[in-house]
Scaffold this motif. Sequence first.
Motif, short mmCIF file in Angstrom:
data_model
loop_
_atom_site.label_atom_id
_atom_site.label_comp_id
_atom_site.label_asym_id
_atom_site.label_seq_id
_atom_site.Cartn_x
_atom_site.Cartn_y
_atom_site.Cartn_z
N THR A 124 -0.90 6.88 -0.76
CA THR A 124 0.24 6.35 -1.52
C THR A 124 1.29 5.74 -0.60
O THR A 124 2.17 5.01 -1.06
CB THR A 124 0.88 7.47 -2.34
OG1 THR A 124 1.22 8.56 -1.47
CG2 THR A 124 -0.09 7.97 -3.42
N SER A 125 1.19 6.04 0.69
CA SER A 125 2.14 5.47 1.65
C SER A 125 1.47 5.41 3.02
O SER A 125 0.49 6.11 3.28
CB SER A 125 3.41 6.33 1.76
OG SER A 125 3.10 7.58 2.36
N SER A 156 -5.72 11.85 1.47
CA SER A 156 -6.08 10.45 1.25
C SER A 156 -7.59 10.23 1.14
O SER A 156 -8.03 9.08 1.03
CB SER A 156 -5.52 9.58 2.37
OG SER A 156 -6.09 9.95 3.62
N HIS A 200 -11.12 9.35 0.05
CA HIS A 200 -11.57 8.51 -1.06
C HIS A 200 -13.09 8.49 -1.20
O HIS A 200 -13.62 8.58 -2.30
CB HIS A 200 -11.04 7.08 -0.88
CG HIS A 200 -11.32 6.17 -2.04
ND1 HIS A 200 -12.33 5.23 -2.03
CD2 HIS A 200 -10.72 6.07 -3.25
CE1 HIS A 200 -12.34 4.59 -3.19
NE2 HIS A 200 -11.38 5.08 -3.94
N ARG A 259 -1.90 -1.37 -1.05
CA ARG A 259 -2.14 0.07 -1.10
C ARG A 259 -2.69 0.47 0.26
O ARG A 259 -3.73 -0.04 0.67
CB ARG A 259 -3.16 0.41 -2.20
CG ARG A 259 -2.77 -0.01 -3.59
CD ARG A 259 -3.88 0.35 -4.59
NE ARG A 259 -5.11 -0.38 -4.32
CZ ARG A 259 -5.43 -1.56 -4.85
NH1 ARG A 259 -4.58 -2.15 -5.68
NH2 ARG A 259 -6.57 -2.16 -4.55
N LEU A 311 -7.54 6.39 1.18
CA LEU A 311 -6.64 5.61 0.33
C LEU A 311 -5.41 6.46 0.07
O LEU A 311 -5.52 7.56 -0.48
CB LEU A 311 -7.33 5.24 -0.98
CG LEU A 311 -6.51 4.44 -2.00
CD1 LEU A 311 -6.16 3.06 -1.43
CD2 LEU A 311 -7.29 4.28 -3.30
N THR A 339 -7.03 -2.85 -0.30
CA THR A 339 -5.61 -2.95 0.02
C THR A 339 -4.90 -3.98 -0.84
O THR A 339 -3.80 -3.73 -1.36
CB THR A 339 -5.41 -3.31 1.51
OG1 THR A 339 -6.14 -2.41 2.33
CG2 THR A 339 -3.93 -3.25 1.87
N TYR A 340 -5.51 -5.16 -1.00
CA TYR A 340 -4.82 -6.30 -1.62
C TYR A 340 -5.55 -6.88 -2.84
O TYR A 340 -5.13 -7.91 -3.35
CB TYR A 340 -4.67 -7.44 -0.60
CG TYR A 340 -3.88 -7.09 0.63
CD1 TYR A 340 -2.50 -7.04 0.60
CD2 TYR A 340 -4.53 -6.82 1.84
CE1 TYR A 340 -1.77 -6.73 1.75
CE2 TYR A 340 -3.82 -6.52 2.99
CZ TYR A 340 -2.43 -6.47 2.94
OH TYR A 340 -1.72 -6.17 4.07
N PHE A 380 -4.83 1.61 3.02
CA PHE A 380 -6.26 1.92 2.99
C PHE A 380 -6.83 1.79 4.39
O PHE A 380 -6.40 0.94 5.17
CB PHE A 380 -6.99 0.97 2.05
CG PHE A 380 -8.48 1.22 1.96
CD1 PHE A 380 -8.97 2.23 1.14
CD2 PHE A 380 -9.37 0.44 2.69
CE1 PHE A 380 -10.35 2.46 1.07
CE2 PHE A 380 -10.74 0.67 2.62
CZ PHE A 380 -11.23 1.68 1.81
#
Length: 421
Positions: free
Chosen positions: A401-402, A369, A371, A340, A399, A314-315, A342
């Motif tokens: 995009t929003s 999403s 992954h 992002r 994962l 995410t970060y 996740f």
Amino acid sequence: MKNEIIPNSLCLVLGGARYGEFETLFKQGISVGLILDSNSINSIPVDHQFVLIEKFDFRESNEALSSLINTISKKWHIDAVLNTREAYVPHHRVIAQALGLPFISEESLQCVTNKTKMHEAFVRHIGEYSTALFEKTRLQNELEQIVEKIGFPLILKPTNLAASLFVSQCHHFEELNAAFLNMQSGLSAHYQKIGVSDDAVPEIQIEEFLEGSLHSQDLIISEDGRIYATPIVDVITGKDLGLNDFHHFYRGCPTKLTEAQQEVANRLTKKGAQALGLRACVAHTEFIFTEHGPRLLEIAARPGAHRNRVLEMTYDLPLNVLYYQNQKGCIADFTLTAPRPFAIVTPFPLLKKEFLGLKDIDAIQNLNSYHHHEFRVKIGDMIGPAREGFYSCFVLELLATSHEALWDDIQVIKNMGDIYK
């Protein structure tokens, strides 16, 4: 901050390793060794990069463990010891102390390994409304008196154990009596399996049921007491899915809490860690955000399950690298990239059964999403709910995009029901 790596130095990990857990250390060029518990379901990723793997039965004495550490130390300079499993918190303290590395105090150890002592510390240092009402008992004939104080609904949980094992919710006496007896027999069988006598089986803690959303936050605490808070992770449990089970179905970022709510929660989690006297560790805090604000559930002296992966994806925050730095006394402030969305999803079967695979793996892999996924059991193994003592058997990474796209796929998985054949 760049790590200073001494030639032939080794970062030692206890118990086991999940996919996505220690890859951040490998990327830093850090040599990582693993003491793999030979008496556990813990496994290691197929494509791991551990430079050393030693099997050890953690039911053995501290002297036997120290002997193994001495043997490893003859070849390697052990400059850090990491533990991400609840079962090995006491072992981590023994090893770190023997090697002259930072370790938690005996008083803190007693609090983090006994939920009743933990809650008593919360109330003593923060106040009655920092956590839920609670009592502990081994005796069924004390239940009526406890209910008079706490009322229904309430939660039953062992005073020790993680992963929501054996945790259940009760709404009336018939349910409570049955759950109490089931938990006693389940705990006895669980501890017998891992070689622990009945005398050491934990008591049962009975807690007020708190309504609200579940969240966690990992804190990196230096030896001198400085606290570095990582972003809050949102959690969905089996209870949120309408089940009488508290397994963690979803762990994801970024949080849905507002900035103001995050600030209030952050102050409480830090106070909770200070109430337990925690230093020189990573503290995994869990709290319920109720209509009256956050309430502490529990705090562990190790990183939360899958949190390294969630925060990294995410970060770009490598929690276990920071844990390693903290062990070496060189923890630094960290920066976060734009998030992002996740999540790690671990659906549990509704009933105890033999694992025969998933009903429709293609539907899961076709999620927008999707992954990555992995199975933590093999065909023929027994699987079941956490309330009956089972761990997660399937791990799915999403994962998106929003946040909206992520939640659309979460709803699809929810609507699948029991995904196991």
